[in-house]
Design a protein around this motif. Sequence first.
Motif, PDB file in Angstrom:
ATOM      1  N   ALA A 174       0.833  -1.208   0.000  1.00 34.78           N
ATOM      2  CA  ALA A 174       0.000   0.000   0.000  1.00 34.78           C
ATOM      3  C   ALA A 174       0.859   1.245   0.000  1.00 34.78           C
ATOM      4  CB  ALA A 174      -0.930  -0.010   1.222  1.00 34.78           C
ATOM      5  N   GLY A 175       1.979   1.172   0.751  1.00 37.27           N
ATOM      6  CA  GLY A 175       2.863   2.316   0.811  1.00 37.27           C
ATOM      7  C   GLY A 175       3.554   2.607  -0.497  1.00 37.27           C
ATOM      8  N   GLU A 176       3.651   1.600  -1.366  1.00 38.25           N
ATOM      9  CA  GLU A 176       4.312   1.778  -2.643  1.00 38.25           C
ATOM     10  C   GLU A 176       3.388   2.365  -3.708  1.00 38.25           C
ATOM     11  OE1 GLU A 176       5.736  -2.080  -3.552  1.00 38.25           O
ATOM     12  OE2 GLU A 176       7.302  -2.057  -2.013  1.00 38.25           O
ATOM     13  N   ARG A 177       2.121   2.523  -3.386  1.00 34.64           N
ATOM     14  CA  ARG A 177       1.210   3.119  -4.346  1.00 34.64           C
ATOM     15  C   ARG A 177       1.671   4.532  -4.688  1.00 34.64           C
ATOM     16  NH1 ARG A 177      -4.033   1.195  -0.972  1.00 34.64           N
ATOM     17  NH2 ARG A 177      -4.169  -0.941  -1.791  1.00 34.64           N
ATOM     18  N   PRO A 178       1.628   4.895  -5.953  1.00 39.39           N
ATOM     19  CA  PRO A 178       2.062   6.240  -6.314  1.00 39.39           C
ATOM     20  C   PRO A 178       1.118   7.288  -5.743  1.00 39.39           C
ATOM     21  CG  PRO A 178       0.989   5.161  -8.164  1.00 39.39           C
ATOM     22  CD  PRO A 178       1.157   4.113  -7.099  1.00 39.39           C
TER      23      PRO A 178
ATOM     24  N   LYS B 265       2.166   8.567 -15.620  1.00 41.19           N
ATOM     25  CA  LYS B 265       3.055   8.079 -16.673  1.00 41.19           C
ATOM     26  C   LYS B 265       4.502   8.401 -16.316  1.00 41.19           C
ATOM     27  CE  LYS B 265       2.010   7.964 -20.938  1.00 41.19           C
ATOM     28  NZ  LYS B 265       1.730   8.326 -22.342  1.00 41.19           N
ATOM     29  N   ASP B 266       4.692   9.536 -15.693  1.00 38.81           N
ATOM     30  CA  ASP B 266       5.950   9.909 -15.048  1.00 38.81           C
ATOM     31  C   ASP B 266       5.578  10.871 -13.935  1.00 38.81           C
ATOM     32  OD1 ASP B 266       5.983  12.699 -16.088  1.00 38.81           O
ATOM     33  OD2 ASP B 266       6.399  11.757 -18.015  1.00 38.81           O
ATOM     34  N   LYS B 267       6.552  11.384 -13.208  1.00 39.65           N
ATOM     35  CA  LYS B 267       6.215  12.170 -12.011  1.00 39.65           C
ATOM     36  C   LYS B 267       5.437  13.448 -12.328  1.00 39.65           C
ATOM     37  CE  LYS B 267      10.620  14.711 -11.652  1.00 39.65           C
ATOM     38  NZ  LYS B 267      10.045  16.058 -11.725  1.00 39.65           N
ATOM     39  N   ASP B 268       5.511  13.906 -13.567  1.00 39.05           N
ATOM     40  CA  ASP B 268       4.838  15.156 -13.926  1.00 39.05           C
ATOM     41  C   ASP B 268       3.722  14.973 -14.956  1.00 39.05           C
ATOM     42  OD1 ASP B 268       6.400  16.805 -12.256  1.00 39.05           O
ATOM     43  OD2 ASP B 268       8.026  16.808 -13.725  1.00 39.05           O
ATOM     44  N   THR B 269       3.360  13.734 -15.270  1.00 31.97           N
ATOM     45  CA  THR B 269       2.328  13.464 -16.269  1.00 31.97           C
ATOM     46  C   THR B 269       1.305  12.487 -15.714  1.00 31.97           C
ATOM     47  OG1 THR B 269       3.988  13.717 -18.021  1.00 31.97           O
ATOM     48  CG2 THR B 269       1.869  12.761 -18.650  1.00 31.97           C
TER      49      THR B 269
END
Length: 240
Positions: free
Chosen positions: A32-36, A187-191
């Motif tokens: 759960a902690g690994e969820r983005p 999709k990436d940290k900013d998308t």
Amino acid sequence: MKQNHRKVLLRRTSLMLAVAGFIAAQAAVAAAGERPSLDGTWKITAPRLELAPNGGADMPLTNEGRAAYENNKKSAAKGDFGYDQTATSCSSPGLPRMMLSGDRIQIFQRDRVVNMLFEWNRQSREIEMRDVPEVKPLVDTMYGVSYGHWEGDTLVVKSFGFFADKLIDAYLRGSDALELVEKIRLKDKDTLEDRITVTDPAIFTRPFETVLSYKRQKDEALPEDNCLDRKQAGQPALPL
């Protein structure tokens, strides 16, 4: 002697089961902690008036859906927006139309709920994340109800319980059978990507999918983009 040995074995078995349970619980917590985190402020990369199926396919409209669509397009071309309560009276655009807007969206991700705060008219949307029964609301609304769960790194959201005849974009209307399934992921940290499947057997001959993309924006308090102020300034009620 045998009885004591049996007791020892039982104790060991109980201990092993307890340890296994603890490890499984810790693994679940870790997963759960690994969820983005979808937290942040987002803005659509290409605002739209209309939904469009992936790959440039034609909209799979029923005869009823096509007639309403063509009538609304003709009315809009004449400057008559009587069919559109958002344009005429600043009514909520609802879903999925609000997700097409050029205004920003703030996402607040929690274990029990995911909230979306829209810059336009301070509208908000709540996604229920608890494992509870999916219940159609007693009274349909523009946003319906949304139930979400995680599938790996993707937030899957099912929404239903919408008003009949509400617009789902600038021209298309839905029925009270409208159902949306969104697959939202980074999709990436900013998308941020929102892959939406639209199902409504009264309006469409089959479900279709469309994909929206959003870019991360600076996190700051959002001013209210007031629809009535827009209309008085001669701007579109819903920004593009």
